[in-house]
Motif scaffolding. Structure first.
Motif, PDB file in Angstrom:
ATOM      1  N   ALA A   7     -27.939  69.421 -45.131  1.00 49.27           N
ATOM      2  CA  ALA A   7     -27.731  68.191 -45.885  1.00 49.27           C
ATOM      3  C   ALA A   7     -26.995  67.150 -45.040  1.00 49.27           C
ATOM      4  N   VAL A   8     -26.078  67.604 -44.210  1.00 47.62           N
ATOM      5  CA  VAL A   8     -25.318  66.689 -43.376  1.00 47.62           C
ATOM      6  C   VAL A   8     -26.180  66.117 -42.255  1.00 47.62           C
ATOM      7  N   SER A   9     -27.047  66.934 -41.656  1.00 49.69           N
ATOM      8  CA  SER A   9     -27.820  66.483 -40.508  1.00 49.69           C
ATOM      9  C   SER A   9     -29.077  65.707 -40.899  1.00 49.69           C
ATOM     10  N   TYR A  10     -29.564  65.871 -42.121  1.00 43.21           N
ATOM     11  CA  TYR A  10     -30.784  65.176 -42.535  1.00 43.21           C
ATOM     12  C   TYR A  10     -30.472  63.730 -42.903  1.00 43.21           C
ATOM     13  N   GLN A  11     -31.312  62.829 -42.439  1.00 44.07           N
ATOM     14  CA  GLN A  11     -31.201  61.421 -42.792  1.00 44.07           C
ATOM     15  C   GLN A  11     -32.545  60.980 -43.367  1.00 44.07           C
ATOM     16  N   PRO A  12     -32.553  60.230 -44.472  1.00 42.99           N
ATOM     17  CA  PRO A  12     -33.835  59.774 -45.022  1.00 42.99           C
ATOM     18  C   PRO A  12     -34.683  59.033 -43.988  1.00 42.99           C
ATOM     19  N   ALA A  13     -34.042  58.341 -43.077  1.00 42.51           N
ATOM     20  CA  ALA A  13     -34.773  57.592 -42.048  1.00 42.51           C
ATOM     21  C   ALA A  13     -35.577  58.517 -41.147  1.00 42.51           C
ATOM     22  N   ASP A  14     -35.160  59.780 -41.056  1.00 42.28           N
ATOM     23  CA  ASP A  14     -35.835  60.727 -40.169  1.00 42.28           C
ATOM     24  C   ASP A  14     -37.228  61.120 -40.649  1.00 42.28           C
ATOM     25  N   GLN A  15     -37.617  60.701 -41.856  1.00 37.47           N
ATOM     26  CA  GLN A  15     -38.974  61.000 -42.315  1.00 37.47           C
ATOM     27  C   GLN A  15     -40.019  60.305 -41.434  1.00 37.47           C
ATOM     28  N   LEU A  16     -39.590  59.342 -40.633  1.00 40.17           N
ATOM     29  CA  LEU A  16     -40.493  58.664 -39.703  1.00 40.17           C
ATOM     30  C   LEU A  16     -40.768  59.503 -38.449  1.00 40.17           C
ATOM     31  N   ILE A  17     -39.893  60.450 -38.157  1.00 41.27           N
ATOM     32  CA  ILE A  17     -40.042  61.264 -36.948  1.00 41.27           C
ATOM     33  C   ILE A  17     -41.304  62.129 -37.043  1.00 41.27           C
ATOM     34  N   GLY A  18     -42.068  62.137 -35.959  1.00 42.47           N
ATOM     35  CA  GLY A  18     -43.284  62.945 -35.905  1.00 42.47           C
ATOM     36  C   GLY A  18     -44.367  62.248 -35.112  1.00 42.47           C
ATOM     37  N   ARG A  19     -45.569  62.802 -35.168  1.00 42.21           N
ATOM     38  CA  ARG A  19     -46.712  62.226 -34.454  1.00 42.21           C
ATOM     39  C   ARG A  19     -47.569  61.447 -35.447  1.00 42.21           C
ATOM     40  N   TRP A  20     -47.880  60.204 -35.078  1.00 38.58           N
ATOM     41  CA  TRP A  20     -48.642  59.298 -35.925  1.00 38.58           C
ATOM     42  C   TRP A  20     -49.892  58.833 -35.192  1.00 38.58           C
ATOM     43  N   GLN A  21     -51.029  58.883 -35.901  1.00 42.12           N
ATOM     44  CA  GLN A  21     -52.310  58.483 -35.316  1.00 42.12           C
ATOM     45  C   GLN A  21     -52.634  57.041 -35.674  1.00 42.12           C
ATOM     46  N   PHE A  22     -53.170  56.324 -34.700  1.00 42.83           N
ATOM     47  CA  PHE A  22     -53.671  54.977 -34.943  1.00 42.83           C
ATOM     48  C   PHE A  22     -54.900  55.059 -35.851  1.00 42.83           C
ATOM     49  N   PRO A  23     -55.310  53.939 -36.455  1.00 45.50           N
ATOM     50  CA  PRO A  23     -56.446  53.966 -37.395  1.00 45.50           C
ATOM     51  C   PRO A  23     -57.721  54.589 -36.827  1.00 45.50           C
ATOM     52  N   SER A  24     -57.975  54.439 -35.534  1.00 42.66           N
ATOM     53  CA  SER A  24     -59.193  55.007 -34.938  1.00 42.66           C
ATOM     54  C   SER A  24     -59.112  56.526 -34.807  1.00 42.66           C
ATOM     55  N   LYS A  25     -57.917  57.093 -34.973  1.00 45.28           N
ATOM     56  CA  LYS A  25     -57.648  58.539 -34.900  1.00 45.28           C
ATOM     57  C   LYS A  25     -57.741  59.125 -33.502  1.00 45.28           C
ATOM     58  N   GLY A  26     -57.965  58.305 -32.475  1.00 48.23           N
ATOM     59  CA  GLY A  26     -58.099  58.834 -31.127  1.00 48.23           C
ATOM     60  C   GLY A  26     -56.819  58.760 -30.310  1.00 48.23           C
ATOM     61  N   SER A  27     -55.943  57.828 -30.653  1.00 46.81           N
ATOM     62  CA  SER A  27     -54.675  57.663 -29.935  1.00 46.81           C
ATOM     63  C   SER A  27     -53.533  57.889 -30.914  1.00 46.81           C
ATOM     64  N   SER A  28     -52.393  58.316 -30.383  1.00 50.40           N
ATOM     65  CA  SER A  28     -51.253  58.590 -31.257  1.00 50.40           C
ATOM     66  C   SER A  28     -49.936  58.326 -30.530  1.00 50.40           C
ATOM     67  N   VAL A  29     -48.865  58.254 -31.322  1.00 50.51           N
ATOM     68  CA  VAL A  29     -47.514  58.094 -30.776  1.00 50.51           C
ATOM     69  C   VAL A  29     -46.607  59.159 -31.371  1.00 50.51           C
ATOM     70  N   ASP A  30     -45.595  59.545 -30.625  1.00 53.95           N
ATOM     71  CA  ASP A  30     -44.535  60.412 -31.120  1.00 53.95           C
ATOM     72  C   ASP A  30     -43.332  59.535 -31.413  1.00 53.95           C
ATOM     73  N   VAL A  31     -42.843  59.588 -32.654  1.00 57.99           N
ATOM     74  CA  VAL A  31     -41.654  58.827 -33.037  1.00 57.99           C
ATOM     75  C   VAL A  31     -40.466  59.777 -33.001  1.00 57.99           C
ATOM     76  N   TYR A  32     -39.368  59.321 -32.400  1.00 53.47           N
ATOM     77  CA  TYR A  32     -38.165  60.131 -32.300  1.00 53.47           C
ATOM     78  C   TYR A  32     -36.937  59.244 -32.505  1.00 53.47           C
ATOM     79  N   ARG A  33     -35.811  59.895 -32.761  1.00 61.30           N
ATOM     80  CA  ARG A  33     -34.546  59.188 -32.963  1.00 61.30           C
ATOM     81  C   ARG A  33     -33.639  59.454 -31.774  1.00 61.30           C
ATOM     82  N   GLN A  34     -32.977  58.403 -31.306  1.00 61.79           N
ATOM     83  CA  GLN A  34     -31.998  58.520 -30.224  1.00 61.79           C
ATOM     84  C   GLN A  34     -30.874  57.539 -30.509  1.00 61.79           C
ATOM     85  N   SER A  35     -29.661  58.039 -30.601  1.00 61.88           N
ATOM     86  CA  SER A  35     -28.476  57.216 -30.857  1.00 61.88           C
ATOM     87  C   SER A  35     -28.629  56.359 -32.112  1.00 61.88           C
TER      88      SER A  35
END
Length: 121
Positions: A7-35
């Motif tokens: 509960a202490v380490s989880y932040q609602p903002a962290d729901q963005l963390i993960g791999r997300w695909q662009f609309p074409s589904k061929g390219s993607s980005v990894d979202v991460y948190r730092q500082s």
């Protein structure tokens, strides 16, 4: 006790963390948190992403997103092909869908697209 640690380490903002695909589904980005800020690094690139947008694997695409309790905003995207700096705002539409708004200067002139969370393989 384990519940309290999580509960202490989880932040609602962290729901963005993960791999997300662009609309074409061929390219993607990894979202991460730092500082306390959120970043997106190019994870996979298809031919269209490379030719149309200049995406390069492992390059930093979005930097310094801040979560305000509702949106991730105040981030910057440097367009890989043109080098133009753009403002970025991201809203969680559903747990597996985000709406990304990219604009320069006035938000009135923007481009908006949806990305979907890529399931872990």
């Amino acid at each position: 006790m384990l519940f309290l640690i999580n509960a202490v380490s989880y932040q609602p903002a962290d729901q963005l963390i993960g791999r997300w695909q662009f609309p074409s589904k061929g390219s993607s980005v990894d979202v991460y948190r730092q500082s306390g800020l959120y970043f997106a690094r190019v994870a996979e690139v298809d031919q269209a992403g490379e030719q149309n947008f200049g995406l390069v694997k492992d390059s930093l695409l979005i930097r310094n997103l801040q979560y305000d309790g509702e949106l991730w905003s105040k981030g910057r995207l440097i367009h890989p092909k043109t080098g133009i700096a753009l403002n970025v705002e991201i809203a969680m539409v559903k747990p597996n869908t985000i709406a990304v708004t990219v604009y320069k200067g006035l938000k009135l002139f923007h481009r908006k697209f949806e990305m979907t969370r890529q399931e872990k393989r």
